[in-house]
Scaffold this active site. Sequence first.
Site, short mmCIF file in Angstrom:
data_model
loop_
_atom_site.label_atom_id
_atom_site.label_comp_id
_atom_site.label_asym_id
_atom_site.label_seq_id
_atom_site.Cartn_x
_atom_site.Cartn_y
_atom_site.Cartn_z
N HIS A 110 -0.11 -12.09 0.57
CA HIS A 110 -0.97 -11.08 -0.05
C HIS A 110 -1.31 -11.42 -1.51
O HIS A 110 -0.45 -11.45 -2.36
CB HIS A 110 -0.24 -9.73 0.00
CG HIS A 110 -1.11 -8.54 -0.25
ND1 HIS A 110 -0.69 -7.26 -0.01
CD2 HIS A 110 -2.38 -8.44 -0.70
CE1 HIS A 110 -1.65 -6.42 -0.31
NE2 HIS A 110 -2.69 -7.12 -0.75
N TYR A 121 0.83 -1.20 0.00
CA TYR A 121 0.00 0.00 0.00
C TYR A 121 0.86 1.26 0.00
O TYR A 121 1.52 1.58 0.99
CB TYR A 121 -0.95 0.02 1.21
CG TYR A 121 -1.87 -1.19 1.29
CD1 TYR A 121 -2.35 -1.80 0.11
CD2 TYR A 121 -2.28 -1.71 2.50
CE1 TYR A 121 -3.20 -2.90 0.18
CE2 TYR A 121 -3.13 -2.81 2.56
CZ TYR A 121 -3.58 -3.40 1.39
OH TYR A 121 -4.40 -4.49 1.45
P1 NAD Z 1 -13.41 -0.15 1.19
O1 NAD Z 1 -14.51 -0.91 0.57
O2 NAD Z 1 -13.25 -0.17 2.66
O3 NAD Z 1 -13.51 1.35 0.63
C1 NAD Z 1 -12.55 2.31 0.93
C2 NAD Z 1 -12.99 3.66 0.34
O4 NAD Z 1 -14.18 4.09 1.00
C3 NAD Z 1 -11.98 4.76 0.53
O5 NAD Z 1 -12.08 5.65 -0.57
C4 NAD Z 1 -12.46 5.47 1.77
O6 NAD Z 1 -12.07 6.79 1.78
C5 NAD Z 1 -13.95 5.36 1.64
N1 NAD Z 1 -14.64 5.35 2.94
C6 NAD Z 1 -14.26 4.75 4.09
N2 NAD Z 1 -15.17 4.92 5.05
C7 NAD Z 1 -16.15 5.63 4.50
C8 NAD Z 1 -17.38 6.12 4.99
N3 NAD Z 1 -17.76 5.87 6.24
N4 NAD Z 1 -18.18 6.80 4.15
C9 NAD Z 1 -17.81 7.03 2.87
N5 NAD Z 1 -16.65 6.59 2.33
C10 NAD Z 1 -15.83 5.91 3.16
O7 NAD Z 1 -12.09 -0.67 0.46
P2 NAD Z 1 -10.61 -1.01 0.87
O8 NAD Z 1 -9.89 0.12 1.53
O9 NAD Z 1 -9.99 -1.55 -0.36
O10 NAD Z 1 -10.74 -2.23 1.87
C11 NAD Z 1 -10.59 -2.11 3.25
C12 NAD Z 1 -9.26 -2.66 3.73
O11 NAD Z 1 -9.25 -4.09 3.58
C13 NAD Z 1 -8.04 -2.18 2.99
O12 NAD Z 1 -7.63 -0.90 3.45
C14 NAD Z 1 -7.06 -3.29 3.30
O13 NAD Z 1 -6.55 -3.12 4.60
C15 NAD Z 1 -7.95 -4.52 3.25
N6 NAD Z 1 -7.98 -5.16 1.91
C16 NAD Z 1 -7.10 -6.16 1.66
C17 NAD Z 1 -7.08 -6.76 0.41
C18 NAD Z 1 -6.10 -7.87 0.14
O14 NAD Z 1 -5.44 -8.30 1.05
N7 NAD Z 1 -5.99 -8.36 -1.06
C19 NAD Z 1 -7.94 -6.35 -0.60
C20 NAD Z 1 -8.84 -5.34 -0.31
C21 NAD Z 1 -8.85 -4.76 0.95
#
Ligand code: NAD
Length: 325
Positions: A135, A72
Amino acid sequence: MLRSSTTAWAAKRASQMQYRALGKTDLEVSVVAFGAAPLGGVYGHTGPEEAKRAVHLAIDEGITFFDVSPYYGQSLAEHRLGAALEGRRNKVILATKCGRYGANEFDFSAHRVLASMDESLRRLRTDYVDLLLAHDVEFADLRQIVEETIPAMRRLQQMGKTRYIGVTGFPLRTLIHIARTTPVDAILSYCHYNLLADDMDAILAPLAENQGIGLINASPLCMGMLTEAGAPDWHPAPSEMREAARRAAEFCHDRGYDIADLALRFCFDYPRVATTLVGMATRAQVRSSLHAFEAPADPQMVRKVRAIFAPVFNRFWSSGREENQ
Ligand code: NAD
């Protein structure tokens, strides 16, 4: 769940966070978890001070589970999380990853896994993590994951550098194949349980329960698609899905709802996962995620939004090697 002012909410709140066991581990994780991908600028710029305050607010409000990766922001998220956790490390359950270092940069060799762990620990300013995840394993030869990557991660566990290990990825079939082939403590799956999809419930959750594997649901907002701002440019979903999400967001907005609140609450209520990882980088996002957690559920509105999503429900995009789809 109607939109309401997070300021008013903040003034009257007392933390009501709940905690669940992560599979057979001794880790009790908060139902709302902090995904740190946005700390690396994945969804746009956030200044380092605001990022730090967001982490501190989350901890103060009872969020204990934090997930990050060297991938990230090319390690920026780990640097920022490490700085924010200084003096607070013992208040959190910390997960990071290994094997993915860029959009097309992967190395799941034992040598790289061992070096990666030390690099992550330096950036995170700690001497152990609670969970180390391989990952996006669908980009690898799965035999290498089973025969080389996971054994190297178990060595790190024996060395005390990680307490538990697991895998992350997009195609459920890949995650299931690994879990059936070799023991893992946790699985992180993303975009397979939210307002647009639920196949994780039928396919992955039963296996995880049978084997006592801790299940982590990530991306409840489908990587930003289920928000009023909409999906980022890099989002891999086909245009029909983005279009349906835009229509659903408008539908909610016109009725006084924020689709993000609805989407988050829907995931937080799912009892077959230990925790839901929301990607956050600002205090406003932490507050609105906690607001969504505490507001009453609205099954009728969920049904209406799901009706809009019916033509694209459980539709996915490809990720990783062809043989791993
Ligand atoms: P998410 O679905 O959580 O969406 C994140 C987006 O939504 C960002 O733009 C954020 O600013 C916005 N957001 C957050 N809270 C909000 C709210 N309350 N209202 C409106 N918008 C909001 O997607 P993500 O960040 O990809 O997934 C969450 C976490 O899961 C990642 O940060 C990561 O730690 C993990 N993840 C891991 C993998 C992997 O290991 N392959 C893949 C995806 C996600």
